[in-house]
Design a protein around this motif. Structure first.
Motif, PDB file in Angstrom:
ATOM      1  N   GLY A  31       3.745  -1.327   5.556  1.00 50.55           N
ATOM      2  CA  GLY A  31       3.215  -1.832   4.040  1.00 50.55           C
ATOM      3  C   GLY A  31       2.721  -0.618   3.555  1.00 50.55           C
ATOM      4  N   ILE A  32       3.262   0.448   3.721  1.00 49.98           N
ATOM      5  CA  ILE A  32       2.908   2.309   3.522  1.00 49.98           C
ATOM      6  C   ILE A  32       4.080   2.526   2.582  1.00 49.98           C
ATOM      7  N   GLY A  33       4.908   1.714   3.735  1.00 53.08           N
ATOM      8  CA  GLY A  33       6.755   1.862   3.382  1.00 53.08           C
ATOM      9  C   GLY A  33       6.780   1.551   2.295  1.00 53.08           C
ATOM     10  N   LEU A  34       6.985   0.226   2.320  1.00 60.57           N
ATOM     11  CA  LEU A  34       6.312  -0.433   0.283  1.00 60.57           C
ATOM     12  C   LEU A  34       6.489  -0.303  -0.626  1.00 60.57           C
ATOM     13  N   ASP A  35       4.759   0.761  -0.618  1.00 62.35           N
ATOM     14  CA  ASP A  35       4.466   1.012  -1.656  1.00 62.35           C
ATOM     15  C   ASP A  35       4.652   2.164  -1.781  1.00 62.35           C
TER      16      ASP A  35
ATOM     17  N   SER B 292       1.881  -9.275  -3.443  1.00 61.62           N
ATOM     18  CA  SER B 292       2.944 -10.467  -4.233  1.00 61.62           C
ATOM     19  C   SER B 292       1.897 -10.288  -5.493  1.00 61.62           C
ATOM     20  N   ARG B 293       0.713 -10.358  -5.595  1.00 61.81           N
ATOM     21  CA  ARG B 293       0.463  -9.763  -6.892  1.00 61.81           C
ATOM     22  C   ARG B 293       0.647  -9.257  -7.744  1.00 61.81           C
ATOM     23  N   SER B 294       1.132  -7.701  -8.128  1.00 60.01           N
ATOM     24  CA  SER B 294       1.842  -7.043  -8.359  1.00 60.01           C
ATOM     25  C   SER B 294      -0.215  -6.003  -8.224  1.00 60.01           C
ATOM     26  N   ASP B 295      -0.735  -6.351  -7.488  1.00 62.00           N
ATOM     27  CA  ASP B 295      -1.754  -5.601  -7.201  1.00 62.00           C
ATOM     28  C   ASP B 295      -1.938  -4.364  -6.664  1.00 62.00           C
ATOM     29  N   ASP B 296      -1.050  -3.394  -6.965  1.00 61.42           N
ATOM     30  CA  ASP B 296      -1.047  -1.634  -5.815  1.00 61.42           C
ATOM     31  C   ASP B 296      -1.509  -1.085  -5.437  1.00 61.42           C
ATOM     32  N   LYS B 297      -3.101  -1.006  -6.919  1.00 63.05           N
ATOM     33  CA  LYS B 297      -4.388  -0.249  -6.130  1.00 63.05           C
ATOM     34  C   LYS B 297      -4.216  -0.498  -5.164  1.00 63.05           C
ATOM     35  N   SER B 298      -5.132  -1.655  -5.229  1.00 70.06           N
ATOM     36  CA  SER B 298      -5.625  -2.733  -3.823  1.00 70.06           C
ATOM     37  C   SER B 298      -4.816  -2.477  -2.741  1.00 70.06           C
TER      38      SER B 298
ATOM     39  N   LEU C  87      -6.210  -0.762   0.814  1.00 74.05           N
ATOM     40  CA  LEU C  87      -6.862  -2.325   1.944  1.00 74.05           C
ATOM     41  C   LEU C  87      -5.050  -1.136   3.054  1.00 74.05           C
ATOM     42  N   THR C  88      -4.267  -0.528   3.077  1.00 74.96           N
ATOM     43  CA  THR C  88      -3.463  -0.003   4.116  1.00 74.96           C
ATOM     44  C   THR C  88      -3.601   1.086   4.162  1.00 74.96           C
ATOM     45  N   LYS C  89      -4.358   1.856   3.406  1.00 71.34           N
ATOM     46  CA  LYS C  89      -5.156   2.652   3.856  1.00 71.34           C
ATOM     47  C   LYS C  89      -6.030   3.024   5.069  1.00 71.34           C
ATOM     48  N   GLN C  90      -7.261   1.790   4.591  1.00 66.85           N
ATOM     49  CA  GLN C  90      -7.909   1.871   5.432  1.00 66.85           C
ATOM     50  C   GLN C  90      -7.518   1.697   7.299  1.00 66.85           C
TER      51      GLN C  90
ATOM     52  N   VAL D 193      -2.870  -8.187   6.196  1.00 64.20           N
ATOM     53  CA  VAL D 193      -2.591  -9.102   5.584  1.00 64.20           C
ATOM     54  C   VAL D 193      -2.831  -9.804   4.185  1.00 64.20           C
ATOM     55  N   ARG D 194      -3.758  -9.098   3.896  1.00 61.30           N
ATOM     56  CA  ARG D 194      -4.695  -8.857   2.623  1.00 61.30           C
ATOM     57  C   ARG D 194      -4.168  -7.760   1.299  1.00 61.30           C
ATOM     58  N   SER D 195      -3.266  -6.999   1.704  1.00 58.12           N
ATOM     59  CA  SER D 195      -2.602  -6.255   1.206  1.00 58.12           C
ATOM     60  C   SER D 195      -1.395  -6.617   0.932  1.00 58.12           C
ATOM     61  N   TYR D 196      -0.633  -7.264   1.824  1.00 54.96           N
ATOM     62  CA  TYR D 196       0.674  -8.051   1.535  1.00 54.96           C
ATOM     63  C   TYR D 196       0.300  -8.827   0.519  1.00 54.96           C
ATOM     64  N   LEU D 197      -0.928  -9.376   0.584  1.00 55.98           N
ATOM     65  CA  LEU D 197      -0.502 -10.440  -0.451  1.00 55.98           C
ATOM     66  C   LEU D 197      -0.849  -9.706  -1.811  1.00 55.98           C
ATOM     67  N   ALA D 198      -1.774  -8.651  -1.402  1.00 49.74           N
ATOM     68  CA  ALA D 198      -2.051  -8.118  -2.785  1.00 49.74           C
ATOM     69  C   ALA D 198      -0.494  -7.937  -3.417  1.00 49.74           C
TER      70      ALA D 198
END
Length: 921
Positions: free
Chosen positions: A509-513, A477-483, A487-490, A470-475
């Motif tokens: 989520g990885i696909g979105l990235d 939304s903040r355009s914090d692509d690295k976070s 998070l998703t890889k972890q 969930v935190r990865s998706y919130l990141a």
């Protein structure tokens, strides 16, 4: 999950009294819209309406309401599903709006239902049985709106024990209402005679018929109770202490009286095995043989049910195959009263078995409704922990949130799993603002669990992975692509060590990235994994979202046939595994948008509009911001392809505005509407506006290479239009190299085309023809077509003169035909798809008369409607509310209206319309 048995009309008994005098009152006819059949229990209301339906032609939607339907969202879900169960189509937008629990979203859902009925055009009949259960004031207000805007020919019949608080006086004045009250429903003496002799098969004297009819005042339930008891001993005339010549009191119409009568005069006179069956099955609102066998641990329940049916023991068949039944409500209440009084432990055990049967047979929502009614909070918590995740991913996030709210607060606060359900529910409802504190609470609970040496380490790791996901998706939304990526890889690294099914959501989520980075091949592979694991984990919403984004990427890579296959396969899987017609149809914004773009690009604009239609209501009510932008983008692109530039500008400006204001609520970077908006202004001959749009984007952060490419190509088009081909070529040469390397084939075709036009301006004809030949070759292989008709008239002339176009095959012939006649097919304007229900179609048609055709370009029906509302003094905001569209759409219609009338202000428009005879007042 909704109960499909509630949509089954009770089967008619050929022996029942045929009440022609009342059936004729129920018949449909102009201008009537509503039948209201009101009487206490046992007056034969349902039987009468069912008989009338059995002899009526035309489509009939039936819905039996119960005490759980007093919630507006659930009520309208059942109403829409009743129509769908009976064959009405086009309800996708209605169901989607029903997934949001707000007054606005419900209003949109009702509007969508009215529009679907108007589009269908059939003489629909809707029957709502036991309407007294819909006691919520919001339902009454919404239902009044529904009746007010029903299309001609649709008739609603309400069957209720009490008169509902609806605007009945107003409807009476308009002759919309036919009422049947107890005095009309009461059996006449002839009907009583027929009932006893033919229906019940009893030979009673004429004197007894008259006495029973007089004392019951034609109340059929009391007569049936009397007949089943084998005598009329329940009436005072048989009391020796009563003077036979004195007036006799009528049987009191009282539910307590009826319950006592059922217990004393019916139940106690049945054989022991029948009584046992009745009491054991009384915990079930609806019955089938399998359910009854489970309760009783036997295999003879079908035989028992059919015996009860033959004995008229208040068992009502819900189909024509004697599979599903229900007891008369009052009869069931009496049975429950008896077993709860005589054997409360057995009553509770039977209820538990019934709920377990529902859970084991996929009727989770029905089971939860029973658990909530009994306030068994520990069991509710257990069921939500087991089924909540699947319910949320099946589109039922709002009910899950409501059930969590019903639990004692401390029970949720002490459960990390239940709190995680609340997080997912709010996430799917796009309530992102307050998720972080909830996630921190979950982490605190998990830390305490580890400190206390709790044995469920695997479960704790799984919940921690959900928190990270969930935190990865919130990141994002903040355009914090690295976070987001970290998070998703972890999560992906930990996922094989947990028992929680998270792979599909993680891969999405990885696909979105990958998509956000412009890595289309990588995103394609990742999203294929998301679809696969979504099917394994039975997460239909993730399958649709992942499959839709996959198709969108395949389209942009130039694999349109593959994209279409992806859409078809994904939709087929969801429909096969989630085919209950009572459930809202799950809609994917990505998938429907991809289909719209595919058919638009193939120059099949009507098909494109059909795929867009289910999404339109979400623009006005209920869509989360990212989806809103996607829908408006493809809507604007379709309007642009159809040369409806003002409409396109309205949709795209709205998309840009939402993107600026709601960026923190969007978990991906949406398509670049600015690029398409600039093209609209270029097509309108306004290069200054195009430059303003594109230059305003330069200061914004654009991370998605696809969006950067779109803006760059549009800027190159602007430079060519301004006569600066050298500058355009500098931009395009770099673009051509990048799009080739990244396999952004659609953009590559566009860059080649625009560079060809720039080379032509420089008189570099051979290079121009080479570029056009490359573009045509790539487009032919991919199936791109419409993009050629969207380029400048000069570029279209160059293409028609190109030897490559002239010497090709069937695709080349289609291209030539389209360029010579670019509007051979036009998307039906969304006027019909978004028509406001307060204007009947025939009324709108009559406005478009000869005076309208005096204009060089006639006003559309939507523009006429806007003109009428302007004339009535409505503001733009009020017009939008009245028509059920976005304010930006109203602005677009007004701009178009002014252009056609040749005016610049409202007052001038009204004067001109009166001069032409379009307005008469």
């Amino acid at each position: 999950m909704l109960l499909t048995t509630k949509f089954l009309r009770p089967a008619s008994d050929s022996r029942a009294v045929q009440r022609e005098r009342l059936s004729s009152l129920l018949a449909s006819g102009h201008p009537k819209r509503l039948n209201l059949v009101v009487a206490p229990a046992g007056f034969g209301k349902t039987t009468l309406v069912s008989q009338w339906c059995a002899r009526t032609t035309g489509p009939i939607a039936w819905l039996s309401l119960d005490e759980h339907d007093d919630d507006p969202q659930r009520f309208w879900q059942y109403v829409a599903s009743a129509f769908e169960h009976a064959g009405l189509t086009g309800l996708e937008s209605c169901h989607k709006n029903l997934s949001s629990n707000t007054d606005d979203s419900l209003s949109s859902a009702i509007t969508a239902l009215v529009n679907a009925l108007a589009t269908d055009g059939s003489p629909w009949i809707l029957v709502l049985d036991d309407f007294q259960f819909a006691a919520n004031d919001r339902i009454h207000r919404q239902f009044g709106y529904f009746i007010d805007y029903l299309p001609a020919g649709v008739t609603v019949t309400l069957v209720s024990r009490t008169e509902p608080p609806l605007p009945l006086p107003r409807w009476r004045v308009r002759r919309w209402l036919q009422e049947i009250h107890p005095a009309l429903l009461a059996f006449s003496e002839d009907e009583c005679r027929e009932f006893f002799h033919n229906t019940m098969g009893l030979s009673i004297s004429e004197k007894d018929v008259q006495a029973i009819c007089r004392r019951t005042e034609g109340w059929v339930a009391a007569m049936q109770l009397s007949a089943l008891s084998g005598s009329d001993s329940g009436f005072e005339q048989n009391n020796p202490a009563t003077d036979s010549n004195s007036p006799q009191a009528a049987l009191s119409i009282n539910e307590r009286h009826i319950s006592d009568y059922v217990l004393s005069e019916v139940l106690d006179k049945q054989p022991e095995d029948t009584v046992a069956f009745l009491l054991d099955t009384s915990c079930c609102p609806r019955l089938c043989a399998s359910l009854c066998d489970t309760l009783r641990d036997t295999n003879d329940s079908q035989e028992k049910l059919e015996h009860l049916l033959s004995q008229h023991l208040f068992l009502i068949p819900l189909d024509n195959h004697n599979e599903w039944f229900r007891y008369h409500d009052l009869f069931r209440d009496a049975l429950l009263q008896r077993i709860r009084h005589t054997d409360p432990e057995r009553a509770h055990a039977l209820w538990q078995r019934a709920v377990e049967w529902l859970l084991n047979h996929g009727q989770v929502q029905g089971a939860i409704a029973q658990i909530v009614q009994e306030e068994d909070w520990p069991w509710l918590a257990k069921v939500l922990a087991t089924h909540g995740n699947n319910l949320i991913h099946g589109g039922y996030h709002l009910p899950v949130l409501n059930w969590l709210d019903a639990l004692p607060a401390e029970q949720v606060e002490e459960s990390a799993q239940l709190q995680m359900l609340r997080v997912w529910g709010r996430f799917f409802a796009n309530r992102l603002d307050h998720l972080e504190p909830l996630l921190s609470n979950i982490e605190d609970l998990l830390d305490r669990r580890v400190a206390d040496s709790a044995p469920d380490a695997e479960g704790a790791l799984g919940l921690q992975s959900e928190v990270s996901l969930v935190r990865s998706y919130l990141a994002r939304s903040r355009s914090d692509d690295k976070s987001a990526s970290d998070l998703t890889k972890q999560v992906l690294a930990d996922i094989d060590h947990t028992r929680i099914p998270l792979k599909s959501v993680t891969y999405y989520g990885i696909g979105l990235d990958d998509y956000g980075k412009g890595d289309l091949p990588g995103a394609e592979n990742t999203l294929k994994s998301a679809v696969h694991y979504g099917q394994v984990e039975r997460k239909p919403s993730t399958v649709l979202s992942s499959g839709g984004l996959l198709a969108w990427i395949q389209y942009n890579r130039g694999d349109m046939d593959l994209a279409l296959d992806t859409c078809t396969e994904v939709r087929k899987w969801v429909d096969q595994h989630y085919s209950d017609p009572s459930q809202p149809r799950l809609i994917s914004c990505w998938l429907s948008a991809a289909l719209t773009e595919i058919f638009r690009e193939r120059s099949q604009l009507r098909d494109a509009a059909a795929h867009l239609e289910p999404l339109l209501e979400h623009v006005n009510k209920g869509a989360e911001p990212g989806q809103h932008i996607i829908i408006q983008h493809v809507r604007g692109h379709l309007a642009f392809s159809d040369s409806r530039y003002q409409d396109a500008i309205g949709y795209l400006e709205d998309a840009e505005q939402v993107g600026r204001k709601r960026r923190e609520h969007i978990v991906f970077e949406p398509p670049a509407s600015s690029a398409l908006l600039a093209r609209c202004f270029l097509a309108e001959g306004q290069p200054g506006e195009a430059r303003r749009i594109l230059e305003s984007v330069e200061s914004q952060t654009i991370t998605n290479p696809l969006n950067r490419e779109q803006n760059s190509i549009s800027y190159a088009r602007l430079l060519v239009a301004e006569g600066r081909p050298e500058q355009a070529l500098k931009i395009l040469e770099a673009l051509i190299s990048d799009t080739k390397r990244n396999e952004h084939n659609r953009h590559l075709v566009e860059a080649l085309l625009v560079s060809g036009e720039a080379l032509a301006q420089l008189n570099r004809d051979k290079e121009c023809q080479d570029r056009l030949a490359q573009a045509v070759g790539m487009a032919a292989e991919a199936g791109f077509l419409r993009l050629f008709a969207e380029e400048s008239p000069r570029l279209q002339e160059l293409l028609l003169a190109s030897a490559t176009v002239k010497t090709g095959g069937s695709w080349h012939t289609s291209l030539t035909d389209m360029l010579l006649s670019p509007k051979t097919e036009s998307a039906s304007d969304e006027k019909d798809q978004t028509a406001a229900p307060n204007t009947q179609p025939d009324q709108r048609q009559t406005v478009a008369d000869d005076s309208v055709r005096k204009l060089a370009e006639p006003l559309s029906q939507r523009e006429l409607e806007v003109l009428e509302l302007i004339n009535a003094g409505y503001s733009n905001k009020d017009i939008a509310a009245s028509m059920g569209v976005a304010p930006a759409t109203v602005k677009a219609h007004i701009r178009n209206l002014y252009g056609k009338l040749g005016v610049g202000r409202r007052t001038e428009a009204l004067v001109r319309a009166r001069e032409l005879g379009i307005l008469t007042h």
